[in-house]
Design a protein around this motif. Structure first.
Motif, PDB file in Angstrom:
ATOM      1  N   LEU A 208      -4.002  -0.692   5.452  1.00 35.65           N
ATOM      2  CA  LEU A 208      -2.587   0.535   5.107  1.00 35.65           C
ATOM      3  C   LEU A 208      -2.239   1.226   6.534  1.00 35.65           C
ATOM      4  O   LEU A 208      -0.770   1.384   6.134  1.00 35.65           O
ATOM      5  N   PRO A 209      -2.642   1.614   7.567  1.00 36.67           N
ATOM      6  CA  PRO A 209      -1.924   2.131   9.263  1.00 36.67           C
ATOM      7  C   PRO A 209      -0.597   0.698   9.163  1.00 36.67           C
ATOM      8  O   PRO A 209       0.553   1.444   9.385  1.00 36.67           O
ATOM      9  N   GLY A 213       3.089   1.911   8.316  1.00 29.84           N
ATOM     10  CA  GLY A 213       3.649   2.348   9.835  1.00 29.84           C
ATOM     11  C   GLY A 213       5.532   0.469   9.459  1.00 29.84           C
ATOM     12  O   GLY A 213       6.571   1.587  10.093  1.00 29.84           O
ATOM     13  N   GLU A 214       5.988  -0.128   8.971  1.00 25.86           N
ATOM     14  CA  GLU A 214       6.343   0.112   8.155  1.00 25.86           C
ATOM     15  C   GLU A 214       7.179   0.310   7.566  1.00 25.86           C
ATOM     16  O   GLU A 214       8.283  -0.493   6.204  1.00 25.86           O
ATOM     17  N   GLY A 215       6.555   0.897   6.308  1.00 25.35           N
ATOM     18  CA  GLY A 215       7.261   1.653   5.008  1.00 25.35           C
ATOM     19  C   GLY A 215       6.862   1.658   4.454  1.00 25.35           C
ATOM     20  O   GLY A 215       7.475   1.346   2.937  1.00 25.35           O
ATOM     21  N   PRO A 299      -4.057   9.562  17.622  1.00 28.50           N
ATOM     22  CA  PRO A 299      -3.403   9.010  15.911  1.00 28.50           C
ATOM     23  C   PRO A 299      -2.569   8.059  15.435  1.00 28.50           C
ATOM     24  O   PRO A 299      -2.777   6.772  17.251  1.00 28.50           O
ATOM     25  N   VAL A 300      -2.633   6.719  15.113  1.00 27.88           N
ATOM     26  CA  VAL A 300      -2.966   5.747  15.198  1.00 27.88           C
ATOM     27  C   VAL A 300      -1.429   5.475  15.532  1.00 27.88           C
ATOM     28  O   VAL A 300      -0.400   6.021  15.345  1.00 27.88           O
ATOM     29  N   PRO A 301      -1.171   4.109  16.193  1.00 30.05           N
ATOM     30  CA  PRO A 301       0.043   3.518  16.627  1.00 30.05           C
ATOM     31  C   PRO A 301       1.030   3.342  15.389  1.00 30.05           C
ATOM     32  O   PRO A 301       1.011   3.130  13.997  1.00 30.05           O
ATOM     33  N   SER A 304       7.559   0.175  13.207  1.00 23.92           N
ATOM     34  CA  SER A 304       8.778   0.644  13.136  1.00 23.92           C
ATOM     35  C   SER A 304       9.038   1.184  12.798  1.00 23.92           C
ATOM     36  O   SER A 304      10.593   1.532  13.025  1.00 23.92           O
ATOM     37  N   ALA A 305       8.753   1.618  11.327  1.00 22.30           N
ATOM     38  CA  ALA A 305       9.353   3.063  10.666  1.00 22.30           C
ATOM     39  C   ALA A 305       8.573   4.203  10.950  1.00 22.30           C
ATOM     40  O   ALA A 305       9.430   5.489  11.289  1.00 22.30           O
ATOM     41  N   LYS A 306       7.297   4.586  11.310  1.00 24.91           N
ATOM     42  CA  LYS A 306       6.554   5.476  11.529  1.00 24.91           C
ATOM     43  C   LYS A 306       5.300   5.298  11.854  1.00 24.91           C
ATOM     44  O   LYS A 306       4.312   4.243  11.368  1.00 24.91           O
ATOM     45  N   ALA A 307       4.387   6.342  12.080  1.00 21.01           N
ATOM     46  CA  ALA A 307       2.707   6.390  12.370  1.00 21.01           C
ATOM     47  C   ALA A 307       2.243   6.379  10.967  1.00 21.01           C
ATOM     48  O   ALA A 307       2.462   8.045  10.970  1.00 21.01           O
ATOM     49  N   GLY A 308       1.227   5.956  10.399  1.00 23.36           N
ATOM     50  CA  GLY A 308       1.284   6.629   8.607  1.00 23.36           C
ATOM     51  C   GLY A 308      -0.090   6.305   8.345  1.00 23.36           C
ATOM     52  O   GLY A 308      -0.973   5.284   9.110  1.00 23.36           O
TER      53      GLY A 308
END
Lengths: 433, 333
Positions: A208-209, A213-215, A299-301, A304-308
């Protein structure tokens, strides 16, 4: 006369202070009215604790002992039920209307499912929710279903980047903030120390991260749409796949991937893993790891969109089969277990992340390195779809992770298969892409 | 029948009379049969028929109740009609399963066939070989027998975990031993057939003792005189084995092969514990696949019944076919 007056004034002010104090106490928690005589509360309650029996269980048992100091006549049957079995066991017992525990520590995804089946008491209007605003919004959301509240959040968690400080220092790398940085850092660790850099666990939850991470996301509950096979998710999986193919990550194994990851990390054979706070105690007590001083949390790396990272955790729920006479005792017990003090106690002992804002103000929590490291992680966590089917999303996702990350199957094709499974078996009323 | 419709009187009187006569004569037999029939009806026929019925509905855990009630801890209960209450869906479940829309029926069936055929072949072959070896007079015969029966005495899940650990990619003994002879470690659970191999090996290890004991028993019931006569006639050991042992073992063999096939076909714990269906569900057999599909996550009772009916049908077809083959060969069984 003057003296008398003075004395009277003093007396009145003292009396006033008392009344105010009494009022204050009454306001701070309506239990106090009942707790005026906690000994009058007598019941026998069963509690299924799904935490790790060896690492976490003793702390909970200590809490029960404390509870009994105030409530000597409420007997708690503490039963440690393995997390993997608890969901099925509870459903079987609840459907049969016999043998279910009065109180259960339920994983966040189970709560809407149990609630939709009528297995849980709704807690609206009870003193458990009197101070609802004290709870963090994200974990609180997991307790709600169809406009009612069925639990109180016990612990929140999320995935983070855990690292071995010593190895990272030896390699002379910065703590990575993006997947690209993680890749170079992991490769540097391998070059400079000879130890593997990273272990990416090939399981649905752990992918999931990369997707967030790519939205990307799994489903869009507002739009009733299955979006698991989106371009963003494909891109996210490619990032994960690249980490493995480039040698930055150890090749994950199809069975016992999680156990292997933990063994390697504890034995200092891998520098970075992605995992949650529930393993902190396990890592801390591992011989040779170097204790919690050697454990780094970030935090997880970001992609390109965010760290989630996905939000997780557990809620306390009360089985709907508990007779009404025992309800007051059950409420008192859950209230005690989940008070700010108890949460602070568990945070200190086990490094669990409190769900109460006030617990973070307790001095011992504030000074706890692990908790303060995880706090921003939990706050940035992405909410999961809180629908009864929420737990069923992970079976197909696990298969997909194995296919893509271990068997080199095409990410898009595998995700399409997941979407078809969601449509056919999990959420038939949702639209597909 | 026609007499009954034409003149109902004898039928109405006749049947009770017959029953009463039968009761008078055989009342003890009737009294003894009735409990058995009742127990069978409750324990077997009712669930079987109920299972058939459920497979034609869409019953799951979530829609089995017509109304769902929510109790409030402060007292009071709100009940509302379940909007998705279950209904009769005809053959939908069978269509979904057989077309592959739900689950992976055909892959599981293929896996089950490989699993069963390979397993039973090795069980029987190795069991026969060991039984022949142990049937001879030799030193420490008792010790060998005990050792060979040992796998059977260990609980299946213990063996399963032991073998799973032996095959572990990083920490397992088998990969370590391969390393000694210069072979790279094998990622056993990463592809379908190597993963299946680990499960089959475990199952063979577990199943051979039973075959060996059963066949040993069979061998000891073959008369020694036959062997003596053959020896006098100058038959070689191989000839004796083919002409006396094998035919003599035939009734035992047929039974244990049928039993072994049904047991292996439905052998749940090995796949479930050793491979866990990995990689990505590709080593699931019918029983484990059906279990996961029906009971992991939301419990899908109708889907579970559908798989149950399909598995039962496959086994029924197999046993009917097997009996027919036996009958053709003149076996009365």
């Amino acid at each position: 006369m003057r003296r008398i007056n003075k004395g009277l004034a003093a007396l009145t002010s003292v009396a006033l202070a008392f009344t105010i104090a009494a009022c204050g106490e009454e306001k701070s928690g309506s239990t106090e009215t009942k707790a005026a005589d906690p000994a009058s509360l007598s019941a026998e309650l069963t509690w299924w604790d799904t935490s790790d029996a060896k690492n976490e269980g003793p702390a909970f048992q200590e809490l029960i002992a404390n509870f009994n100091k105030t409530y000597p006549n409420v007997k708690i049957n503490y039963q440690s039920v393995p997390f993997a079995e608890a969901q099925n066991k509870f459903k079987t017992a609840a459907a049969a209307k016999t043998g279910a525990p009065d109180i259960l520590r339920a994983e966040v995804a189970w709560v809407p499912e149990f609630a939709s089946l009528g297995y849980l008491y709704s807690l609206d209007g009870s003193e458990l929710l009197a101070d609802e605003s004290d709870y963090l919004a994200a974990p609180m959301a997991s307790t709600k279903f169809d406009g009612k509240t069925y639990g109180v959040p016990q612990v929140t968690d999320s995935l983070a980047l855990l690292y071995n400080k010593e190895l990272v220092q030896k390699a002379g790398v910065e703590v990575p903030k993006t997947w690209a940085e993680l890749k170079t850092a992991a490769q540097a660790v391998k070059q400079k120390t000879g130890v593997d850099g990273l272990y990416v666990n090939a399981a649905g939850y752990f992918t999931l991260p990369f997707m967030y991470g790519e939205g990307g996301d799994l489903v869009d509950t507002a739009g009733k749409k299955i979006v698991v096979n989106s371009e963003q998710n494909v891109a996210g999986l490619k990032v994960a796949k690249d980490l493995i193919d480039s040698g930055a990550s150890v090749k994950p194994s199809a069975t016992d991937g999680y156990g292997t990851m933990m063994t390697l990390f504890k034995e200092k054979k891998v520098a970075f893993i992605i995992n949650g706070p529930w393993e902190v105690n396990n890592i801390k007590s591992a011989p040779g790891f170097g204790g919690v001083e050697n454990l780094g949390v970030a935090p997880v790396p970001a992609g390109s969109a965010k760290a989630g990272a996905p939000i997780g955790g557990h809620d306390y729920v009360i089985w709907s089969g508990v007779p009404q006479e025992k309800a007051a005792a059950a409420v008192a017990f859950v209230k005690f277990l989940n008070s700010a003090e108890s949460q602070a106690f568990l945070a200190e002992k086990l490094g669990l992340l409190p769900t109460r804002k006030s617990a973070y103000d307790v001095a011992s929590v504030k000074s706890n390195a692990v908790v303060s490291a995880f706090k921003p992680v939990a706050e940035a966590a992405v909410s999961r779809p809180w629908i009864p089917e929420g737990g069923q999303f992970f079976g197909p996702l696990d298969q997909m992770a194995t296919e893509v990350l271990i068997q080199n199957k095409d990410a898009k094709a595998s995700l399409d298969a997941v979407a078809n499974k969601y449509k056919a078996e999990v959420v038939p009323s949702y639209a597909t892409n | 029948m026609s007499t009954v419709t034409a003149d109902p009187a004898p039928g109405r009187v006749g049947l009770p009379t017959k029953l009463r006569q039968s009761w008078d004569k055989n009342w003890s037999a009737w009294a003894m049969v009735v409990p058995v029939v009742l127990v069978l009806a409750i324990l077997i026929f009712y669930p079987l028929i109920n299972g058939f019925w459920i497979s034609f509905t869409n019953q799951t855990e979530a829609n089995q109740l017509a109304e769902i009630c929510t109790k409030s801890i402060t007292g009071g209960e709100v009940c509302k009609e379940n909007p998705n209450a279950w209904s009769f869906v005809g053959l939908d479940n069978y269509a979904n399963v057989l077309s592959g829309k739900v689950g992976e029926f055909w892959m599981w069936t293929a896996n089950t066939l490989v699993w069963t055929v390979v397993g039973v072949a090795f069980h029987y072959g190795l069991g026969l070989g060991l039984a022949v070896m142990i049937n001879r007079q030799m030193r420490f015969r008792g010790l060998y027998r005990v050792l060979l029966v040992l796998p059977w005495a260990v609980p299946a899940f213990v063996s399963a975990f032991a073998w799973k650990f032996l095959f572990n990619e990083r920490f397992g003994v088998i990969n370590e031993m391969l390393g000694w002879v210069g072979v790279d470690p094998v990622a056993w659970f990463d592809s379908r057939w190597t993963s299946m191999f680990t499960a089959v090996v475990t199952n063979i290890w577990l199943g051979v003792p039973f075959m060996m004991v059963a066949l040993l028993g069979g061998m000891q019931s073959i008369s020694d005189e036959l062997y003596e006569a053959a020896e006098i006639d100058g038959a070689s050991p191989w000839q004796r084995f083919r002409a006396i042992t094998l035919p003599g073992l035939r009734p035992v063999s047929m039974t244990v092969i049928l039993l072994g096939t049904i047991w292996t076909f439905n052998m749940f714990p090995i796949i479930f514990l050793v491979t866990e269906g990995q990689p990505a569900g590709q080593t699931e057999i019918l029983v484990t696949g059906a279990f996961r599909a029906a009971f992991e996550g939301l419990r899908n009772y109708s889907l579970a019944s559908t798989y149950g009916v399909l598995i039962l049908s496959i086994l029924l077809v197999f046993s009917v076919f097997y009996r027919r083959v036996l009958r053709k060969q003149g076996e009365v069984w």
